[in-house]
Scaffold this motif. Structure first.
Motif, short mmCIF file in Angstrom:
data_model
loop_
_atom_site.label_atom_id
_atom_site.label_comp_id
_atom_site.label_asym_id
_atom_site.label_seq_id
_atom_site.Cartn_x
_atom_site.Cartn_y
_atom_site.Cartn_z
N ASN A 1 0.80 -1.29 0.37
CA ASN A 1 -0.35 -0.07 0.06
C ASN A 1 0.57 1.42 -0.40
OD1 ASN A 1 -1.60 2.78 0.81
ND2 ASN A 1 -3.04 1.49 2.06
N ASP A 2 1.33 2.11 -1.02
CA ASP A 2 1.82 2.73 -1.20
C ASP A 2 1.31 4.56 -0.53
OD1 ASP A 2 -0.07 3.71 -3.24
OD2 ASP A 2 0.75 3.81 -4.67
N THR A 3 0.14 3.84 0.03
CA THR A 3 0.03 5.47 0.93
C THR A 3 0.46 5.23 2.09
OG1 THR A 3 -2.43 4.64 1.20
CG2 THR A 3 -2.75 5.40 -0.54
N ILE A 4 0.66 4.55 2.95
CA ILE A 4 1.05 4.08 3.95
C ILE A 4 2.69 4.11 4.02
CG2 ILE A 4 1.87 2.25 6.16
CD1 ILE A 4 -1.39 2.93 5.47
N VAL A 5 3.11 5.48 4.70
CA VAL A 5 4.49 5.67 3.95
C VAL A 5 5.93 5.91 4.79
CG1 VAL A 5 4.49 7.13 2.28
CG2 VAL A 5 4.77 8.49 4.26
N ALA A 6 4.60 5.82 6.28
CA ALA A 6 6.42 6.24 7.50
C ALA A 6 5.00 5.20 8.90
CB ALA A 6 6.25 7.47 7.73
N GLU B 1 15.08 0.85 18.30
CA GLU B 1 15.72 -0.07 17.39
C GLU B 1 15.71 -0.86 16.89
OE1 GLU B 1 19.44 0.30 19.13
OE2 GLU B 1 19.53 3.07 18.72
N ALA B 2 15.51 -2.62 17.67
CA ALA B 2 14.75 -3.95 17.35
C ALA B 2 13.40 -3.32 16.60
CB ALA B 2 14.86 -4.54 18.69
N ALA B 3 11.79 -2.80 16.33
CA ALA B 3 11.07 -2.39 15.87
C ALA B 3 11.66 -1.74 14.69
CB ALA B 3 10.13 -1.97 16.76
N ALA B 4 12.13 -0.96 14.32
CA ALA B 4 11.95 -0.45 13.60
C ALA B 4 13.07 -1.80 12.53
CB ALA B 4 13.21 0.88 13.16
N SER B 5 14.28 -2.37 13.08
CA SER B 5 14.54 -3.33 11.96
C SER B 5 13.34 -4.30 10.92
CB SER B 5 16.11 -3.65 12.92
OG SER B 5 16.86 -2.88 12.87
N LYS B 6 12.35 -4.54 12.65
CA LYS B 6 11.53 -5.49 12.35
C LYS B 6 10.11 -5.40 11.36
CE LYS B 6 11.59 -8.34 17.11
NZ LYS B 6 12.04 -9.34 15.89
N VAL B 7 10.36 -3.87 11.42
CA VAL B 7 9.38 -3.10 10.30
C VAL B 7 9.95 -3.35 8.90
CG1 VAL B 7 8.13 -0.91 9.37
CG2 VAL B 7 7.80 -1.64 11.90
N LEU B 8 11.46 -2.43 8.65
CA LEU B 8 12.51 -2.56 8.08
C LEU B 8 11.84 -3.85 6.93
CD1 LEU B 8 14.67 0.43 8.49
CD2 LEU B 8 12.53 0.36 6.58
N ALA B 9 12.55 -5.22 7.98
CA ALA B 9 12.70 -6.13 7.13
C ALA B 9 11.62 -6.81 6.47
CB ALA B 9 12.97 -6.90 8.40
N LYS B 10 10.59 -6.33 7.16
CA LYS B 10 8.65 -6.72 6.08
C LYS B 10 8.48 -5.93 5.18
CE LYS B 10 7.64 -9.94 9.07
NZ LYS B 10 7.02 -11.21 8.87
N ASN B 11 8.81 -4.00 4.99
CA ASN B 11 8.66 -3.00 4.38
C ASN B 11 9.65 -2.25 4.23
OD1 ASN B 11 7.94 -1.32 2.55
ND2 ASN B 11 6.55 -0.97 3.30
N PRO B 12 11.26 -2.35 3.00
CA PRO B 12 11.91 -1.55 3.54
C PRO B 12 11.71 -0.24 2.81
CG PRO B 12 12.36 -3.49 1.77
CD PRO B 12 11.20 -3.26 2.51
N ASN B 13 10.50 -0.17 2.50
CA ASN B 13 10.29 1.49 1.36
C ASN B 13 9.55 2.03 2.78
OD1 ASN B 13 11.52 0.62 -1.35
ND2 ASN B 13 9.29 -1.28 -0.97
N VAL B 14 9.30 1.92 3.53
CA VAL B 14 8.67 2.33 4.92
C VAL B 14 10.00 3.94 5.74
CG1 VAL B 14 6.37 1.67 4.58
CG2 VAL B 14 8.29 1.31 6.11
N LEU B 15 9.35 4.99 6.19
CA LEU B 15 9.93 5.40 7.21
C LEU B 15 9.51 5.07 8.29
CD1 LEU B 15 9.59 8.58 5.28
CD2 LEU B 15 11.33 7.55 4.55
N ILE B 16 10.82 5.35 9.08
CA ILE B 16 10.74 4.87 11.07
C ILE B 16 10.54 6.10 11.53
CG2 ILE B 16 11.34 3.83 12.54
CD1 ILE B 16 10.07 2.20 10.21
N MET B 17 9.58 6.47 12.78
CA MET B 17 9.67 8.19 12.98
C MET B 17 9.23 7.38 15.04
SD MET B 17 6.95 9.79 10.36
CE MET B 17 6.31 10.47 11.50
#
Length: 86
Positions: free
Chosen positions: A25-30, A64-80
């Motif tokens: 879903n490209d409307t989810i950016v972060a 930091e761990a949560a961000a890594s887990k999110v990015l492993a599933k979707n490397p195209n989102v920003l983490i705030m």
């Protein structure tokens, strides 16, 4: 009935589920992991901390761990991650 407090593992699982569910879903950016976690006076040693430990209440480590887990599933989102309280 008593309300149980979600564990860090539950938090990671929920974020991974969301990241996987919306990865196309490209409307989810972060993902905003949490805004300004801080302890309450009655939490004592369980209050949120920010240091180099791997304690469950160490928000720096958990974020930091949560961000890594999110990015492993979707490397195209920003983490705030909001600023720490204090």
């Amino acid at each position: 009935s008593s309300l149980s407090i979600p564990s860090v593992k539950d938090y990671y699982h929920a974020l991974e589920w969301l990241a996987d569910r919306y990865k196309d879903n490209d409307t989810i950016v972060a993902f905003d992991l949490k805004n300004e976690p801080h302890g309450k006076p009655n939490e004592g040693d369980a209050a949120a901390i920010w240091n180099d430990s791997k304690d469950a209440n160490n928000w720096k480590y958990v974020a930091e761990a949560a961000a890594s887990k999110v990015l492993a599933k979707n490397p195209n989102v920003l983490i705030m991650v909001g600023p720490r309280g204090g």
